[in-house]
Design an enzyme around this catalytic site. Sequence first.
Site, short mmCIF file in Angstrom:
data_model
loop_
_atom_site.label_atom_id
_atom_site.label_comp_id
_atom_site.label_asym_id
_atom_site.label_seq_id
_atom_site.Cartn_x
_atom_site.Cartn_y
_atom_site.Cartn_z
CG ASP A 11 -1.91 -1.11 1.24
OD1 ASP A 11 -2.24 -1.61 0.15
OD2 ASP A 11 -2.36 -1.50 2.33
CG ASP A 134 -11.68 -2.05 -1.09
OD1 ASP A 134 -11.05 -3.10 -1.25
OD2 ASP A 134 -11.19 -0.92 -1.28
#
Length: 273
Positions: A11, A134
Amino acid sequence: MLTRRIIPCLDVTLGPNGGSVVKGVEFVNLRSAGDPVELAKRYNDQGADELVFLDITASHEGRNTMIDVIERTASEVFIPMTVGGGIKTLDEIRALLRAGADKITVNTTAVKDPDFIRRASDIFGSQCIVTAIDCRSNTNIDDPNARNIVRRRDGTPAWYEVVIYGGRKPTGLDAIEWAKTIEELGSGEIMLTSMDADGTKDGYDLYITKAIGEAVRIPVIASGGAGTIEHMYDAFKVANADAALAASIFHFGEYTIGEAKDYLRRRGIPVRP
């Protein structure tokens, strides 16, 4: 039996000194894990099957994914690399593939314009298009958007709602129905993150992972919540995921890729050398 993949996830956020790999809980309270290129080289050397780069604030901040980080990484590593974050156009996909990405992943843009998946897969091939889902559990099972009820870890019935902008905005989309839709549109793979589990290190959300895997024919990557290599085993054995993605357990030296693969191999999970 097909071998299962181990995929470190980097990330990345953009800072004053370039890109930095970070890790937090539910995409917030981030702490630095190091330089993305150096981490990518480490995982390449350890035998990772693939890498995922996610520019986790690109959509929220309305900017493009970091091409320079991808170019530098591609010159140093030799395993497939998936890149996502803030991708809005076919030209951006083309630029990322030219920079060295093997696949791209979209989330927010796909939700806002589902036909983008079809256009992208038609041009670049479905094998290049990974759609990220998500999602977050919603215990209001009377919600008119609730199409599929799944048991949460604690046994509570819930439906899973797709969220976008790094988990910041609910969409009203049922995650299982959305998974079926993106498969029909030509996505070659799904990267599934349960926001309930992300960063907690309590294990993947096995229930929604299994449910989506049973609803589609394309590969599903389990993401969010890995705290031990036992959790990876559960993702494969219980949820039947095709790949397991993890971040902090590798970034902060708790396990190596080799240790994870050795453990899985001993427990009967087929993995690559």
